[in-house]
Design a protein around this motif. Structure first.
Motif, short mmCIF file in Angstrom:
data_model
loop_
_atom_site.label_atom_id
_atom_site.label_comp_id
_atom_site.label_asym_id
_atom_site.label_seq_id
_atom_site.Cartn_x
_atom_site.Cartn_y
_atom_site.Cartn_z
N ARG A 47 0.59 -1.19 -0.12
CA ARG A 47 0.01 0.02 0.25
C ARG A 47 0.65 1.20 0.16
NH1 ARG A 47 -4.14 -2.67 3.75
NH2 ARG A 47 -5.75 -3.26 2.07
N PRO A 48 1.94 1.42 0.61
CA PRO A 48 2.63 2.63 0.66
C PRO A 48 3.31 2.83 -0.56
CG PRO A 48 3.35 1.47 2.73
CD PRO A 48 2.63 0.23 1.66
N PHE A 49 3.57 2.09 -1.60
CA PHE A 49 4.01 1.97 -2.89
C PHE A 49 2.93 2.10 -4.03
CE2 PHE A 49 6.44 -0.42 0.37
CZ PHE A 49 7.39 0.30 0.55
N ALA A 50 2.39 0.74 -4.37
CA ALA A 50 1.57 0.65 -5.49
C ALA A 50 0.02 1.52 -5.02
CB ALA A 50 1.32 -0.78 -5.64
N GLY A 51 -0.25 1.39 -3.78
CA GLY A 51 -1.39 2.31 -3.52
C GLY A 51 -1.12 3.76 -3.21
N ALA A 52 0.08 4.32 -3.17
CA ALA A 52 0.13 5.54 -3.33
C ALA A 52 0.52 6.19 -4.74
CB ALA A 52 1.59 5.74 -2.33
N SER A 53 0.35 5.50 -5.62
CA SER A 53 0.65 5.91 -6.99
C SER A 53 -0.70 5.94 -7.69
CB SER A 53 1.65 5.01 -7.85
OG SER A 53 1.86 5.31 -9.19
N ALA A 54 -0.90 6.98 -8.61
CA ALA A 54 -2.29 7.18 -9.50
C ALA A 54 -2.00 5.87 -10.61
CB ALA A 54 -2.23 8.58 -10.13
N ASN A 55 -0.75 5.48 -10.86
CA ASN A 55 -0.82 4.47 -11.80
C ASN A 55 0.34 3.41 -11.28
OD1 ASN A 55 0.03 2.56 -14.21
ND2 ASN A 55 -0.61 4.22 -15.50
N ALA A 56 -0.08 2.30 -11.00
CA ALA A 56 0.81 1.32 -10.30
C ALA A 56 2.09 0.85 -11.32
CB ALA A 56 0.06 -0.10 -9.93
N PHE A 57 2.14 1.09 -12.64
CA PHE A 57 2.91 0.92 -13.49
C PHE A 57 4.20 2.12 -13.64
CE2 PHE A 57 -0.21 -1.75 -15.36
CZ PHE A 57 0.42 -3.02 -15.25
N ALA A 58 3.92 3.32 -12.75
CA ALA A 58 4.91 4.33 -12.52
C ALA A 58 5.90 3.92 -11.43
CB ALA A 58 4.22 5.65 -12.18
N ILE A 59 7.05 4.28 -11.59
CA ILE A 59 8.42 4.11 -10.52
C ILE A 59 7.80 4.24 -8.98
CG2 ILE A 59 9.35 6.21 -10.68
CD1 ILE A 59 10.82 2.67 -10.70
N TRP A 60 7.66 3.29 -8.25
CA TRP A 60 7.35 3.36 -7.00
C TRP A 60 8.67 3.77 -6.24
CZ3 TRP A 60 5.54 -2.41 -5.84
CH2 TRP A 60 4.54 -2.54 -6.71
N LYS A 61 8.33 4.89 -5.25
CA LYS A 61 9.38 5.69 -4.43
C LYS A 61 9.97 4.51 -3.31
CE LYS A 61 10.61 9.76 -2.03
NZ LYS A 61 10.24 11.19 -1.62
N ARG A 62 11.37 4.20 -3.42
CA ARG A 62 11.83 3.38 -2.19
C ARG A 62 11.74 4.37 -1.08
NH1 ARG A 62 17.01 0.52 -4.89
NH2 ARG A 62 17.36 0.33 -2.50
N PRO A 63 12.04 3.79 0.21
CA PRO A 63 12.09 4.37 1.74
C PRO A 63 13.51 5.21 1.33
CG PRO A 63 11.37 1.98 1.91
CD PRO A 63 11.56 2.28 0.44
N GLY A 64 13.42 6.31 1.84
CA GLY A 64 14.54 7.00 1.90
C GLY A 64 15.19 7.77 0.82
N ARG A 65 14.48 7.53 -0.29
CA ARG A 65 15.04 7.89 -1.83
C ARG A 65 14.06 8.75 -2.68
NH1 ARG A 65 19.15 3.21 -4.06
NH2 ARG A 65 19.74 2.77 -2.45
#
Length: 613
Positions: A595-613
């Motif tokens: 959820r913090p990654f795919a769920g935070a993106s308007a499009n799940a095929f966009a790059i997900w933000k890694r923690p601390g980056r």
């Protein structure tokens, strides 16, 4: 549904002709497109231009191979009433008049004129496909990333292709043998490419251009999950609650190595991940349907679940995956309009279809239309989907919980075939998905072909392949026109010099050298890969023209996306599941850790933000 509905869902066999206004409009758009392409226009004008482009392509670039002479062509099974509300295992009876249309074992169609699809047998190996691979395709300095997207894009494409297209198993007795240039480091001479299987239905000594058979169904029906025949489907099902089998959390594989997909060249960890994820999604759909309809038996739950899941795959591809790789505002709006129309998602969900027009209210839920040509996927469609540069050479596997390395840096050769199956068996699927979501795919361009795929070891027979050279041979062998002819047939401006193909002076010089100054010899794939791409695109505008035509057609022709996309067929709950679900929903439904990654993106095929980056 009543028997009389059987004839009401097929459209005319006559190709419709545009009226005077339509012809004038389409001609004006084509003239404008040659001077100022759609992606350089303001969005409203760009959308109008795309409508005109699609009109012309529908009129002139749907070529029928099904009516060419044939010997013992595949026949549909006898019609049964239940076929009106079920997808058949082999794809038959989607069209309720022409039951064979789009079924497994029928011919690929064409988007180029049939007379232009004769393979040039004298030039199958000229210029050398291996030299094209070495000098134009090789990643010289690491991956050129598509920085906005994530590597699920590459996995998804392979997942979809396994639904759509397969030419069958190549014979091994008469391969193409590619001569090697001095200094070529190919490790196991000779370099061979097995030939595409011949069309067994083509009459001997025929004077028609060669045709080929699609072993898969042509429809968007989830056959990579459900199989292409009844035996395969039965093996994959649990036969309880409508569900698919999962063995130790993964889809089952046959004991016979010849039937085991793990030993087929297309299998890798990305493919296995998505097969598993969407088998889980199918089973979740069945649970939902069973709770809402306790009267449904196993067969009904399976069939309704398949309808819902197949439509969901089509929706994700149409309004999420394709916009992720064609992230130009006009293209995104046009692709979303295929599903919801220009009225948009919000109005569509609130009021339903406001019009019978596909432009206003979208294709889905409207009228079926083959545009006068029986539906089939095409050889040109297959050619533009040869997008191996999307695949990274190395994957940095990490834990979703801590972002710490799990497998660490792993080469593609360790992720394909049985090795890929072992990775799936010994690692958490959520970590694999997280890894793909947090790394980039490659751009589909020159000098970006995965090195591991240029020396790919087949898992079935151990043979060594250069998939880049194979892609070139396949296009030539299947009669796909070369680059300048391809653009001419698609009503695009035709380059007259190598500098017209690309603004990259080095690439232009390399193309000119490899093709000995003959621009008309440039193959489709190197030409497309060299093109300057529209803003936000991971691949070329030439390829996109086939998308403009075929992305709509796959929805238009399929009655389960048009006339039969109803509560009666899918259930109200099934329609709502499709409407409310996105790729991000699927990922987070089964793996809340995402959820913090795919769920935070308007499009799940966009790059997900890694923690601390």
């Amino acid at each position: 549904m009543a028997d009389e509905d059987k004839t009401a869902t097929s459209t005319s066999d006559e190709k419709p002709k545009a009226g005077i206004f339509g012809r004038v409009f389409n001609a004006a758009v084509e003239k404008l497109d040659h001077k100022l392409p759609w992606y350089k226009l303001p969005k409203p004008l760009g959308l109008v231009a795309l409508i005109g482009i699609r009109n012309t392509l529908r009129q002139e670039n749907l070529q029928d191979t099904s009516r060419l002479p044939a010997v013992e062509p595949v026949q549909p099974p006898p019609f049964e009433g239940r076929f009106t509300t079920e997808r058949t295992p082999d794809g038959s009876w989607n069209d309720l008049v022409h039951g064979e249309m789009g079924m497994a074992g029928t011919r690929f169609g064409r988007n180029a004129p049939l007379e232009a699809t004769w393979p040039d047998r004298q030039r199958i190996l000229d210029p050398s496909p291996r030299e094209i691979s070495r000098r134009l395709m090789t990643r010289d300095n690491g991956i050129i990333p598509a920085s906005a997207g994530n590597a699920l894009i590459a996995a998804w494409l392979q997942f979809m292709l396994h639904d759509w297209v397969k030419h069958g198993t190549s014979p091994t007795d008469n391969p193409w043998v590619i001569p090697l240039a001095p200094g070529d480091d190919w490790p196991e001479p000779p370099l061979q490419v097995m030939r595409t299987p011949e069309d067994r239905t083509s009459p001997p000594d025929s004077d028609q251009p060669p045709t080929h058979i699609n072993v898969n169904t042509h429809w968007w029906d989830g056959s990579q999950l459900y199989g292409n025949d009844l035996a395969a489907q039965s093996f994959l099902r649990s036969h309880a609650g409508g569900k698919l089998r999962l063995v130790d959390g993964l889809p089952p594989v046959p004991d016979d190595p010849a039937l085991n997909p793990v030993y087929m060249p297309g299998f890798w960890v990305g493919m296995g991940m998505l097969q598993t994820l969407f088998a889980m999604e199918h089973n979740a759909i069945c649970d939902m349907l069973a709770a809402a309809h306790p009267e449904f038996d196993d067969e009904t739950l399976f069939q309704r679940g398949r309808l819902v899941l197949s439509a969901l795959l089509a929706k994700i591809h149409t309004v999420e995956w394709t916009p992720a790789v064609t992230a130009h505002p006009t293209a995104v709006a046009g692709l979303r309009a295929n599903w919801w129309g220009l009225q948009g998602e919000r109005l569509h969900k609130r009021f339903g279809r406001l019009s019978g027009s596909e432009i206003v209210s979208g294709i889905v839920g409207g009228q079926s239309d083959h545009h006068g040509v029986p539906f089939a996927l095409t050889e040109e469609f297959v050619a533009v989907y040869r997008m191996h540069p999307l695949v990274p050479d190395e994957f940095d596997f990490r834990s979703v919980d801590t972002d710490a390395p799990t497998l660490g840096q792993t080469g593609f050769d360790e992720l394909a075939g049985p090795a890929g199956a072992e990775v799936l068996q010994t690692n958490r699927l959520v970590d694999l998905l997280y890894t793909f979501g947090t790394m980039n795919p490659g751009l589909v361009c020159l000098h970006n072909f995965p090195k591991h795929l240029q020396t790919f070891r087949r898992p079935d027979d151990g043979g060594l392949m250069d998939l880049s050279a194979t892609d070139i041979v396949r296009c030539r062998e299947l009669g796909v026109p070369r680059y300048t002819a391809f653009r001419r047939f698609l009503h695009l401006p035709v380059p007259e010099s190598f500098d017209d193909i690309t603004s990259n002076k080095q690439w232009a010089a390399e193309l000119q050298d490899v093709y000995n100054g003959d621009i008309d010899s440039v193959d489709l794939i190197p030409g497309m890969f060299a093109e300057d791409r529209p803003e936000g695109f991971a691949f070329s505008d030439t390829a996109f023209r086939i998308f403009v035509l075929m992305a709509s057609r796959r929805l238009n022709s399929d009655r389960f996306f048009t006339t039969h996309f109803t509560d009666e067929v899918y259930t109200r709950e099934g329609i709502e599941w499709i409407e409310k679900t996105t790729m991000g929903t699927v990922l987070t439904r089964h793996f809340p850790e995402l959820r913090p990654f795919a769920g935070a993106s308007a499009n799940a095929f966009a790059i997900w933000k890694r923690p601390g980056r």
